[in-house]
Design a protein around this motif. Structure first.
Motif, PDB file in Angstrom:
ATOM      1  N   ALA A  98      36.110  38.165  36.473  1.00 36.36           N
ATOM      2  CA  ALA A  98      36.072  36.871  36.830  1.00 36.36           C
ATOM      3  C   ALA A  98      37.168  37.136  37.242  1.00 36.36           C
ATOM      4  CB  ALA A  98      36.033  36.345  35.894  1.00 36.36           C
ATOM      5  N   LEU A  99      38.415  36.227  37.953  1.00 31.65           N
ATOM      6  CA  LEU A  99      38.974  36.636  39.446  1.00 31.65           C
ATOM      7  C   LEU A  99      39.728  34.824  39.715  1.00 31.65           C
ATOM      8  CD1 LEU A  99      37.866  39.085  42.251  1.00 31.65           C
ATOM      9  CD2 LEU A  99      38.798  39.429  40.081  1.00 31.65           C
ATOM     10  N   ARG A 100      39.156  34.130  39.332  1.00 28.23           N
ATOM     11  CA  ARG A 100      39.516  32.710  39.477  1.00 28.23           C
ATOM     12  C   ARG A 100      38.821  31.539  38.502  1.00 28.23           C
ATOM     13  NH1 ARG A 100      35.406  29.787  43.022  1.00 28.23           N
ATOM     14  NH2 ARG A 100      34.278  31.140  43.740  1.00 28.23           N
ATOM     15  N   GLY A 101      39.820  31.122  37.815  1.00 28.66           N
ATOM     16  CA  GLY A 101      39.808  30.024  37.267  1.00 28.66           C
ATOM     17  C   GLY A 101      40.221  30.413  36.042  1.00 28.66           C
ATOM     18  N   GLY A 102      39.840  29.935  35.368  1.00 25.39           N
ATOM     19  CA  GLY A 102      41.163  29.620  34.609  1.00 25.39           C
ATOM     20  C   GLY A 102      40.703  31.263  33.370  1.00 25.39           C
ATOM     21  N   GLU A 103      40.214  31.816  32.855  1.00 30.37           N
ATOM     22  CA  GLU A 103      40.572  32.836  32.498  1.00 30.37           C
ATOM     23  C   GLU A 103      40.130  34.405  33.810  1.00 30.37           C
ATOM     24  OE1 GLU A 103      38.643  36.423  28.048  1.00 30.37           O
ATOM     25  OE2 GLU A 103      38.448  33.482  28.416  1.00 30.37           O
ATOM     26  N   LYS A 104      40.757  35.056  33.559  1.00 33.03           N
ATOM     27  CA  LYS A 104      40.225  36.440  34.654  1.00 33.03           C
ATOM     28  C   LYS A 104      40.380  37.384  33.164  1.00 33.03           C
ATOM     29  CE  LYS A 104      42.853  34.398  38.284  1.00 33.03           C
ATOM     30  NZ  LYS A 104      43.343  33.097  37.383  1.00 33.03           N
ATOM     31  N   LEU A 105      39.207  37.831  34.447  1.00 30.10           N
ATOM     32  CA  LEU A 105      38.346  38.924  33.569  1.00 30.10           C
ATOM     33  C   LEU A 105      37.899  40.285  34.024  1.00 30.10           C
ATOM     34  CD1 LEU A 105      37.197  38.669  29.607  1.00 30.10           C
ATOM     35  CD2 LEU A 105      35.840  39.998  31.444  1.00 30.10           C
ATOM     36  N   LEU A 106      37.307  41.051  33.657  1.00 26.63           N
ATOM     37  CA  LEU A 106      37.501  42.721  34.504  1.00 26.63           C
ATOM     38  C   LEU A 106      36.109  43.362  33.807  1.00 26.63           C
ATOM     39  CD1 LEU A 106      39.982  44.728  36.874  1.00 26.63           C
ATOM     40  CD2 LEU A 106      38.461  42.518  37.120  1.00 26.63           C
ATOM     41  N   LEU A 107      35.235  43.918  33.342  1.00 25.85           N
ATOM     42  CA  LEU A 107      34.306  44.717  33.083  1.00 25.85           C
ATOM     43  C   LEU A 107      33.638  45.526  33.860  1.00 25.85           C
ATOM     44  CD1 LEU A 107      31.287  43.392  30.217  1.00 25.85           C
ATOM     45  CD2 LEU A 107      31.466  45.235  32.031  1.00 25.85           C
ATOM     46  N   LEU A 108      33.518  46.782  33.396  1.00 25.97           N
ATOM     47  CA  LEU A 108      33.266  47.758  33.907  1.00 25.97           C
ATOM     48  C   LEU A 108      32.183  49.071  32.447  1.00 25.97           C
ATOM     49  CD1 LEU A 108      33.383  50.452  36.163  1.00 25.97           C
ATOM     50  CD2 LEU A 108      35.131  51.259  35.498  1.00 25.97           C
ATOM     51  N   ALA A 109      31.279  49.697  33.326  1.00 29.25           N
ATOM     52  CA  ALA A 109      30.154  50.284  32.079  1.00 29.25           C
ATOM     53  C   ALA A 109      29.329  50.942  33.133  1.00 29.25           C
ATOM     54  CB  ALA A 109      29.536  49.516  31.480  1.00 29.25           C
ATOM     55  N   ARG A 110      29.565  52.756  32.596  1.00 29.25           N
ATOM     56  CA  ARG A 110      28.284  53.505  32.932  1.00 29.25           C
ATOM     57  C   ARG A 110      28.049  54.343  32.360  1.00 29.25           C
ATOM     58  NH1 ARG A 110      29.219  58.239  32.340  1.00 29.25           N
ATOM     59  NH2 ARG A 110      28.667  60.268  33.982  1.00 29.25           N
TER      60      ARG A 110
END
Length: 335
Positions: free
Chosen positions: A212-224
């Protein structure tokens, strides 16, 4: 004919390697972030990946790669993909020999044939001029090294490591399609760096990524998920906060091929912590599958047959508003 097919298959290996190695890291460090660290391993691959999510819905991907997979060593690959709503996808790539790429320590610039990436205190600039078109990404932030716990994967004596280099940044992007004119837009940007000596086919059974790179809250998630049922890295990280390590995830699917939709549940302390759902498909990418049965069979022994689904998606957490962004699901093989 058989010898020619094998040669073409090896050429496909080098290009497919760049497509396969995941794109994808909190102790920050500065320095020569764009300098490749070469390995003599036959399975060596190193990616510098850049993503833009623009306010008009355009998705931009650019990548500079060094790899030994395929014929020769220290092969450089530069590629880009542009997906704009209502327009045909545009993608281009080129492969260069070792003498045609290099890192300039004085300017902090990695050059890959006609392509380049440069990071300084003023920001980060990536330029990909290919096939009569051009992508220019101008990030407001400089690149740094950020590594999250669990970001090192080991298979025997071989290793895969990823780090975030631009987890969140304002971005200005200019795209010129072949025979087109410059179109400039703004949005959010992301970049990461991966380095591996693990054969791509052995690295993972599946990956899930959310940005989530734009807008209000920006957040990353990575799962392997590994081939032996192991998990890691699995984490979520909000802008300005430390990464939250998660335990594992489940992946449910409806439909096949381009009609696929996904639900991902991520767990912490034995209970569901968040749910990720796909909304609309942007692209299905199957580079080895696209090589056909003969060439694909040769390439598959080393890089596997990964298929990546890129969607718009939404992340849901109890007691918090949903977050929308880019969702990727990568499978080793597909239905």
């Amino acid at each position: 004919m058989r010898r020619e097919r094998r040669f073409q298959g090896m050429k496909g290996l080098a290009l497919a390697a760049a497509l396969v190695l995941p794109s994808a890291a909190v102790a920050a460090a500065t320095g020569a972030v764009l300098e490749p660290k070469f390995s003599s391993s036959d399975n060596y691959g190193e990616n510098f990946s850049f993503i833009g999510d623009l306010d008009d819905g355009t998705f931009i991907f650019a990548q500079l790669t060094v790899t030994n997979i395929g014929p020769g060593s220290r092969t450089g690959i530069c590629r880009t993909t542009v997906l704009t709503p209502g327009q045909k996808a545009w993608a281009a790539q080129t492969k260069v020999k070792a003498k045609d790429w290099g890192y300039d320590a004085d300017t902090g610039t990695l050059k890959m044939g006609p392509c380049s990436a440069r990071s300084s205190a003023e920001g980060t600039r990536v330029e990909i001029p290919l096939d009569g078109g051009r992508v220019l990404l101008e990030y407001a932030a400089p690149m740094t090294r950020q590594t999250v716990d669990g970001s090192l994967v080991e298979v025997g004596k071989d290793r895969y490591h990823h780090e975030l280099t631009l987890p969140f940044s304002a971005l200005k992007a200019t795209v010129k399609r072949p025979k087109g004119t410059d179109v400039t837009g703004a949005g959010g940007g992301y970049a990461d760096h991966t380095r591996s000596t693990i054969a791509p086919a052995k690295l993972a059974k599946r990956w899930v990524r959310f940005r989530a790179l734009r807008g209000g809250e920006k957040l990353l998630l990575l799962a392997r998920e590994g081939h032996e049922g192991d998990y890691g890295p699995v984490y979520a990280m909000a802008e300005g906060a430390e990464a939250r390590t998660l335990e594992h995830f489940t992946l449910a699917r409806d439909g096949v091929k381009e009609r696929s939709s996904w639900k991902v549940e991520l767990f912490a302390n034995g209970s569901p912590a968040m749910v990720l759902r796909s909304t609309s498909l942007l692209q299905r990418s199957a580079p080895v599958e696209d090589l056909g049965s003969v060439l694909g069979g040769i390439v598959r022994t080393v890089v596997g047959s990964p298929v990546t689904y890129l969607h718009r998606g939404v992340l849901e957490r109890e007691g918090q508003p949903p977050v929308t962004g880019l969702m990727e699901v990568t499978l080793e093989g597909d239905l």
